[in-house]
Design a protein around this motif. Sequence first.
Motif, short mmCIF file in Angstrom:
data_model
loop_
_atom_site.label_atom_id
_atom_site.label_comp_id
_atom_site.label_asym_id
_atom_site.label_seq_id
_atom_site.Cartn_x
_atom_site.Cartn_y
_atom_site.Cartn_z
N UNK A 106 0.82 -1.22 0.00
CA UNK A 106 0.00 0.00 0.00
C UNK A 106 0.85 1.26 0.00
N UNK A 107 2.05 1.22 0.56
CA UNK A 107 2.90 2.40 0.60
C UNK A 107 3.81 2.50 -0.63
N UNK A 108 3.91 1.43 -1.41
CA UNK A 108 4.86 1.39 -2.52
C UNK A 108 4.30 2.09 -3.74
N UNK A 109 4.97 3.15 -4.16
CA UNK A 109 4.53 3.93 -5.30
C UNK A 109 5.29 3.56 -6.57
N UNK A 110 6.51 3.00 -6.43
CA UNK A 110 7.29 2.70 -7.62
C UNK A 110 8.26 1.56 -7.33
N UNK A 111 8.40 0.67 -8.31
CA UNK A 111 9.45 -0.33 -8.27
C UNK A 111 10.14 -0.34 -9.63
N UNK A 112 11.44 -0.55 -9.64
CA UNK A 112 12.16 -0.66 -10.90
C UNK A 112 12.46 -2.13 -11.16
N UNK A 113 13.36 -2.41 -12.08
CA UNK A 113 13.68 -3.80 -12.40
C UNK A 113 14.24 -4.55 -11.20
N UNK A 114 15.00 -3.86 -10.36
CA UNK A 114 15.52 -4.49 -9.14
C UNK A 114 14.38 -4.87 -8.21
N UNK A 115 13.34 -4.01 -8.14
CA UNK A 115 12.19 -4.32 -7.32
C UNK A 115 11.45 -5.55 -7.82
N UNK A 116 11.29 -5.64 -9.15
CA UNK A 116 10.67 -6.84 -9.71
C UNK A 116 11.53 -8.07 -9.42
N UNK A 117 12.84 -7.88 -9.51
CA UNK A 117 13.74 -8.99 -9.19
C UNK A 117 13.63 -9.41 -7.74
N UNK A 118 13.40 -8.44 -6.83
CA UNK A 118 13.25 -8.77 -5.42
C UNK A 118 12.00 -9.62 -5.19
N UNK A 119 10.91 -9.29 -5.88
CA UNK A 119 9.69 -10.08 -5.73
C UNK A 119 9.91 -11.52 -6.20
N UNK A 120 10.59 -11.66 -7.35
CA UNK A 120 10.89 -13.00 -7.85
C UNK A 120 11.81 -13.75 -6.89
N UNK A 121 12.79 -13.04 -6.35
CA UNK A 121 13.72 -13.66 -5.40
C UNK A 121 13.00 -14.14 -4.15
N UNK A 122 12.05 -13.33 -3.66
CA UNK A 122 11.27 -13.72 -2.48
C UNK A 122 10.47 -14.98 -2.76
N UNK A 123 9.90 -15.06 -3.94
CA UNK A 123 9.13 -16.26 -4.31
C UNK A 123 10.04 -17.48 -4.38
N UNK A 124 11.25 -17.32 -4.94
CA UNK A 124 12.20 -18.43 -5.02
C UNK A 124 12.65 -18.88 -3.63
N UNK A 125 12.91 -17.90 -2.75
CA UNK A 125 13.32 -18.23 -1.38
C UNK A 125 12.22 -19.01 -0.67
N UNK A 126 10.98 -18.60 -0.89
CA UNK A 126 9.84 -19.26 -0.24
C UNK A 126 9.70 -20.70 -0.74
N UNK A 127 9.85 -20.91 -2.03
CA UNK A 127 9.74 -22.27 -2.56
C UNK A 127 10.86 -23.17 -2.04
N UNK A 128 12.08 -22.63 -1.95
CA UNK A 128 13.19 -23.41 -1.39
C UNK A 128 12.95 -23.75 0.07
N UNK A 129 12.39 -22.80 0.82
CA UNK A 129 12.08 -23.03 2.23
C UNK A 129 11.02 -24.11 2.38
N UNK A 130 10.00 -24.10 1.52
CA UNK A 130 8.95 -25.12 1.56
C UNK A 130 9.52 -26.51 1.32
#
Length: 716
Positions: free
Chosen positions: A372-396
């Motif tokens: 809700x507070x995030x107004x802008x993400x760049x390519x690094x931000x998109x990469x962070x979202x993908x990285x979080x998803x990968x970390x979560x799958x590895x943790x599972x």
Amino acid sequence: MILVTVGTEQYPFNSLMDWIGLLMREGILNEEVFIQYGASTDLPDNVRIGKLIPEAQFKRLIEQSSAVIAHCGEGSALLLEEFDKPYILVPRTAKFHEHVDDHQLEMAEDLENQGVAIARSPADLAKFLKLITIPHNSLTFAEDRDLCEYLSDRYSSEKYDQIMLVCSSGGHFKGMRGLSQYWHKFNKRSWITFKTGTTQTELKNEKAFWAYSPTNRNLLNLVRNLLLAIKVLQEERPSLIVSTGAGVAVPFLIVAKYLCKSKIIFVESKTRIRDLSLSAKLLRSWKVLDLLIVRAQEIADLYPESVYIPTGNEQEPSKFGLRDVQITNFNDTVLISTPPNILSTESRKLKEDFTQLCQEGENFRKIILDMSKTEFIDSSGLGALISCLNVLRQSDLQLGKPEPTELVLWSVNPQVLSLLKMTKMDRVFSIEVSARTNRLASSNHQRSLDRPHRISIFLYRLYQSLIDIPILCAIAYGMYFFYPAIELDPALPLHPSVRSFPKRLIDILGALAGLSITALIFIPIAIAIKLESRGSVLFKQSRAGIMSKPFGIWKFRSMVKNAEMLKQKVVNEITDSTDGKSDSDSGKFFKNSNDPRITKVGKLLRKTSLDEFPQFWNILVGDMSLIGTRPPTFAEIGLYEIENEYTDEKLTEWSRLDVRPGLSGLWQVSGRSTVRSFEEVIGFDLTYKQNWSLKYDLWLIWQTVAVLLKRNNGAV
């Protein structure tokens, strides 16, 4: 019991109803809920409801509740201050047709600075329910001494024998009561307001006339109030009218000005901090007001004829509140709030916090990213979202969970959502549509010079509305052809090359020239390819474009038919670092100067760079540019690491995707296939991003032609 109230019945508040339903479905709100819903139409299931509740009964409901969720109205805030109950205010917004303007959003900022809990997203409500004992300062809507003294000096009771006080109920009525030190000096006085329990009690010894409510979008009551105004003012003939606002005042003040020739004083609400209310604007434009008093310096600067009188309640912003809570647990659900901008530094921090959370080993069913507070993400931000998803799958996998942990995005604003849709990431992440946010973009006030032009906003919205309509979509395709950046929200602060129209014109002219040459050489190259090996003449491969937007890149086929299947048998000569150690499994970038999969014709095509000529079509349709960064494969960017830093700005490997990929670029004219380090490849791309200009592009085009004409040009 949790009490939810939306105030007056004339405004709907369906976004809040959606929030309550969402929190109940997620198990975050598991208490009994009573909703005073007003004009709302989208009500959650399994709740007690009431529409018009008498004030005495409403106060009993407050006493019975453990906490109150209320709309951000002055009257609601003042009423709730009388009870020792935790409460939070939710502002309505014109964006969702819940109010005539965004006054409540502006008022929320002022109240939040006074320590009042404000919810601008369902995540804020969730935090409030978890941390229900958040302290706050009491609101100060007391006696307005400075204003009373000013009015006494300018419009004294000695000069004017009769005064009439006009206002609505709630906060406007409280504001008028705060002027009692002034109007008590008039022996002849009368009131016009709405009839409520509070107004009846407090005006039992006053002469009062009851206006008709509601007035918003109610033509019948507007006419009735106009007739009442004519009747009352002919009888009373006040020499002075004081109003503290709301739409009900408009007909009475107009009649008083032009029928009774009264002096009209309009006191704008204390909670109007950026612009006048609609009532004040109308009365001002119709030359009704003799005196306009505002309570904020910003409004006074906009309207020089107004008189600015500070409220006297200015104080330092509260240092603690919901904005400081970043991670909150709810049984088997955890909520993480993302920062206002997710760039290189914030991307690393987000992944670090997310990784630490997953390593704690708790058995979460769902992880919610509150954006809700995030107004802008760049390519690094998109990469962070993908990285979080990968970390979560590895943790599972490590925890051996039978069902994967769900990762959901809440309150994604339109700018960020446009990027997710463009890059097809909206198909990867679960996005909760009912978690829309009521928030003014703070950057709009801080970067007024950077606001997109109205024409840009209009063209973007036109493109979005036409792109999915049969036949009319041809207009949208035409808009995209001449200006590919039309698909990106103009509010996004993108790299300047992305929105450069001259750069696009150069691309179109260059692509047409390149395709003309391609048409001449196509038949002989096609015959040569077919004579040597089986397979198609052209080769199409999925690549990551701007912000990792997928597109299909075209080349003349230079390898054997099953080249992709044989790739694992070929050594990768590109290393991940400058230490010289090759890592063929890295996949971030692949090159082999003696790749056995390349045909004899293919070697000639690569040596002369003729294999890349079909990419002029990618340039013409807007997927690529003549000059840009190297377009990577998705296998490559899937291995990008947020933690790696490049340049003095500490950019990430994802940052190279902030620029539209090019047929040529700094890497191609600086050694091409002689480069053997992935860090060097990234360095060239990021250098181009930092130094871009039209002059730089033209220089690189010239250098590209010069390199191609060299006998030993470094091509493989």
